[in-house]
Design a protein around this motif. Structure first.
Motif, PDB file in Angstrom:
ATOM      1  N   THR A 253       0.844  -1.186   0.000  1.00  0.00           N
ATOM      2  CA  THR A 253       0.000   0.000   0.000  1.00  0.00           C
ATOM      3  C   THR A 253       0.883   1.240   0.000  1.00  0.00           C
ATOM      4  O   THR A 253       1.830   1.345   0.781  1.00  0.00           O
ATOM      5  CB  THR A 253      -0.943   0.042   1.211  1.00  0.00           C
ATOM      6  N   THR A 284      -6.676   1.684   6.200  1.00  0.00           N
ATOM      7  CA  THR A 284      -5.876   1.596   4.975  1.00  0.00           C
ATOM      8  C   THR A 284      -6.268   0.346   4.202  1.00  0.00           C
ATOM      9  O   THR A 284      -6.526  -0.705   4.791  1.00  0.00           O
ATOM     10  CB  THR A 284      -4.375   1.556   5.305  1.00  0.00           C
ATOM     11  N   ASN A 285      -6.279   0.460   2.866  1.00  0.00           N
ATOM     12  CA  ASN A 285      -6.521  -0.686   1.990  1.00  0.00           C
ATOM     13  C   ASN A 285      -5.182  -1.297   1.560  1.00  0.00           C
ATOM     14  O   ASN A 285      -4.271  -0.581   1.148  1.00  0.00           O
ATOM     15  CB  ASN A 285      -7.316  -0.272   0.756  1.00  0.00           C
ATOM     16  N   TYR A 286      -5.089  -2.620   1.628  1.00  0.00           N
ATOM     17  CA  TYR A 286      -3.875  -3.344   1.258  1.00  0.00           C
ATOM     18  C   TYR A 286      -4.206  -4.362   0.152  1.00  0.00           C
ATOM     19  O   TYR A 286      -5.294  -4.955   0.147  1.00  0.00           O
ATOM     20  CB  TYR A 286      -3.289  -4.097   2.456  1.00  0.00           C
ATOM     21  N   THR A 303      -7.427  -8.854  -1.131  1.00  0.00           N
ATOM     22  CA  THR A 303      -7.390  -7.494  -0.593  1.00  0.00           C
ATOM     23  C   THR A 303      -7.787  -7.512   0.884  1.00  0.00           C
ATOM     24  O   THR A 303      -8.582  -8.349   1.320  1.00  0.00           O
ATOM     25  CB  THR A 303      -8.340  -6.566  -1.368  1.00  0.00           C
ATOM     26  N   HIS A 305      -8.875  -4.620   4.009  1.00  0.00           N
ATOM     27  CA  HIS A 305      -9.176  -3.263   4.451  1.00  0.00           C
ATOM     28  C   HIS A 305      -9.118  -3.237   5.974  1.00  0.00           C
ATOM     29  O   HIS A 305      -9.945  -3.863   6.650  1.00  0.00           O
ATOM     30  CB  HIS A 305     -10.551  -2.808   3.972  1.00  0.00           C
TER      31      HIS A 305
END
Length: 598
Positions: A253, A284-286, A303, A305
């Motif tokens: 990210t 945060t989005n990964y 994914t 979040h």
């Protein structure tokens, strides 16, 4: 009664073409029959496989294993001895060449069979087929020969028949091949007598299933759970027989990366494993990947979040009020301190300038007018280094060959270029043959550099006596005799000269080809055809060679390209550059001693 007979007769007449089509479209497989039967024209020899023993018995020639029973133009040699007219007709290339995979008990290889249809054109003179299989960029894998008997003449309706080859077994998985089906006979000056097709063998997963392939396996089932800021991931483990004992996970990210090493405890669970992702930022989005810890393993992407922790206590009211009051005060003090610091620095600078009596206007004019040095990045279109093939003549002795070898080492180490040199690839040269090796790399390389020397223009000159035995011994280590290796190198350079001449006549781009001479040679040793391409004198033109390989300009308005370690003086400070300079000096001294008359 006679009406029923007429109707039945008409039905039979209408159904005859359907029966004929079914019969013509049937696949025809090779027969076991001798070459003697083919030559005598017996009716039972309609479509015969010709064995290596038949060819050896008829011609007295022992063929290599990969050639099978194939020989150049077999119609003339095998069935055209008594009547040459049999092999004098044109036969067009086959159609509808297809590849079919057969069952192969070996999990690491494939078996194929080739099928095709003959062409309408010249089918009455068709005498057989030759099927060859070759690895792309490599050697011949196998070749099969099939002949009709000499008295057989096919009709245009036979063009709907499907002919098959014998199986080609033992082809490694994930490999590329080219199969060529040739129609016989093959008269001279006839380009359309064969049909080639490229194909790839199946992958391990396609043949055996994903659960049987270590490199192709990846987790199919991934479950992500979150409690607060704790992220838990559960995935399925590989089957035990694959021997995968460890895994890894990576999360990305905004330029940050988190790596997690995973080593499951198989004593607890052999089918699934659960691990935690630590150190992730809240809100945060990964993008994450998980895979087996194996070379070239397939990765599974998912994914994550990370939610904001709702239970984090807010700041107390008194603390927030005090912060709102103190923050402007701190910022004001910092601004006053910065302004004071700038004033002191400027006053000290003026005092120093006055003390040494320097005119700042002259300095500014000098800095603005001089040519600026800048960093110029390489073009972004190239994601891999350019491939360069170096060709040279071995007639100038061991010292010249040593200089060529050090030049290739320097270009590969300090000029961001992948170099191909036969001295470094002796195993492939011995497997493919020197000529095949040169032809393959001329096609696959982005650039070809010919090192011109006196031996290139004097092919009949004898080798120096002091180098002959050493070069001959080096050639034997490459798997060929000295005369053969030298002639193959000369033939490769001759092919390059012809290609340059044709490209110039057609108005095509010649930037792929270059020539170079070392300091102990001059431009007179460059062959006439190769004078059409760029020429460089090494080592003074080293920056120009770099510019050619990477497509960057050395000069442009207001600036010039400065390349560290590649200028005429800087390269000598490198170990590889010093070795190259010494090799060029020794080669020049050796050649000059030979040219001095006794």
């Amino acid at each position: 009664m006679w009406k029923e007979a007429v109707v039945l007769y008409q039905i039979l007449i209408l159904s005859r073409p359907l029966w004929a089509v079914d019969d013509l479209s049937a696949e025809i497989t090779p027969q076991n029959c001798s070459l003697e039967c083919v030559q005598q024209g017996r009716p039972g020899c309609k479509y015969c496989r010709i064995t290596r023993d038949d060819v050896k018995k008829t011609l007295g020639v022992q063929l290599f294993e990969a050639f099978g029973s194939c020989i150049p133009w077999p119609c003339f040699e095998l069935i055209g001895g008594e009547d040459i007219d049999i092999c004098q007709h044109y036969v067009h290339a086959p159609n509808d060449v297809t590849i079919k995979f057969l069952e192969d008990p070996n999990p690491n290889s494939d078996t194929i069979v080739v099928s095709w249809k003959p062409s309408y054109y010249g089918i009455a003179f068709l005498k057989g087929f030759q099927v060859s299989l070759q690895a792309l960029g490599g050697f011949l894998v196998g070749c099969q020969l099939f002949l009709f008997h000499r008295n057989l003449s096919l009709s245009p309706s036979d063009a709907q028949k499907v002919y098959k080859s014998d199986p080609f077994p033992g082809l490694p998985l994930d490999s590329q091949y080219a199969v060529t089906v040739m129609a016989l006979p093959v008269p001279e000056q006839w380009p359309d007598f064969y049909h080639s097709k490229t194909f790839s063998t199946r992958s391990c997963a396609e043949k055996n299933g994903l659960e049987q392939c270590k490199r192709d396996w990846y987790p199919k089932h991934i479950e992500v759970q979150q409690k607060g800021t704790t992220v838990t991931v559960t995935f399925n483990l590989a089957p035990p027989h694959l021997g995968i004992t460890s895994y890894f996970s990576q999360c990305y990210t905004k330029g940050m990366k988190k790596y997690t090493d995973i080593r499951p405890n198989f004593a607890r669970n052999k089918t699934h494993y659960t691990y935690q992702l630590l150190g992730l930022q809240q809100g945060t989005n990964y993008t994450c990947q998980i895979a087996a810890n194996e070379v070239d393993a397939v990765r599974k992407t998912f994914t994550v979040h990370v939610l904001q922790n709702p239970h984090e206590p807010p700041l107390p009211l008194s603390a927030s009020v005090s912060m709102s009051v103190m923050l402007p005060l701190v910022l004001a003090l910092a601004a006053m301190f910065g302004l004071l610091l700038v004033t002191v620095i400027r006053r000290r600078h003026k005092v120093q300038v006055k003390k040494v009596d320097i005119n700042e206007d002259i300095i500014q004019y000098h800095e603005e007018s001089r040519i600026q040095e800048e960093v110029v990045p390489l073009p972004g279109k190239t994601f891999s280094p350019p491939r360069l093939l170096i060709c040279y003549s071995g007639h100038d002795g061991l010292a010249h060959i040593k200089a060529v070898m050090h030049l290739g080492a320097f270009i590969q180490q300090h000029m961001a270029t992948q170099v191909f040199l036969d001295l470094w690839d002796s195993l492939a040269v011995s497997e493919e043959g020197s000529m095949a090796w040169y032809c393959r790399h001329i096609q696959q390389s982005n650039f070809v550099l010919v090192i011109c020397s006196q031996g290139l223009t004097c092919r009949s000159c004898p080798r120096p006596p002091d180098d002959y035995e050493q070069i001959q011994e080096a050639d034997r280590r490459q798997g060929c005799e000295s005369a053969i290796c030298s002639s193959n190198a000369d033939v490769a350079i001759h092919l390059i000269r012809e290609e340059v001449g044709r490209a110039k006549a057609r108005g095509q781009d010649l930037s792929k080809y270059m020539t170079a001479v070392f300091e102990y040679s001059d431009a007179t040793v460059i062959p006439t055809e190769l004078r059409l391409v760029p020429n460089y004198t090494l080592m003074s033109d080293l920056p120009l060679l770099f510019s050619h390989l990477h497509g960057v300009a050395l000069h442009r308005p207001g600036s010039y390209l400065k390349i560290n370690q590649i200028s005429e003086d800087a390269f000598k400070k490198l170990p590889a550059g010093e070795a190259l300079q010494l090799a060029i000096y020794e080669a020049g001294m050796t050649l000059s001693r030979r040219t001095i008359p006794l």
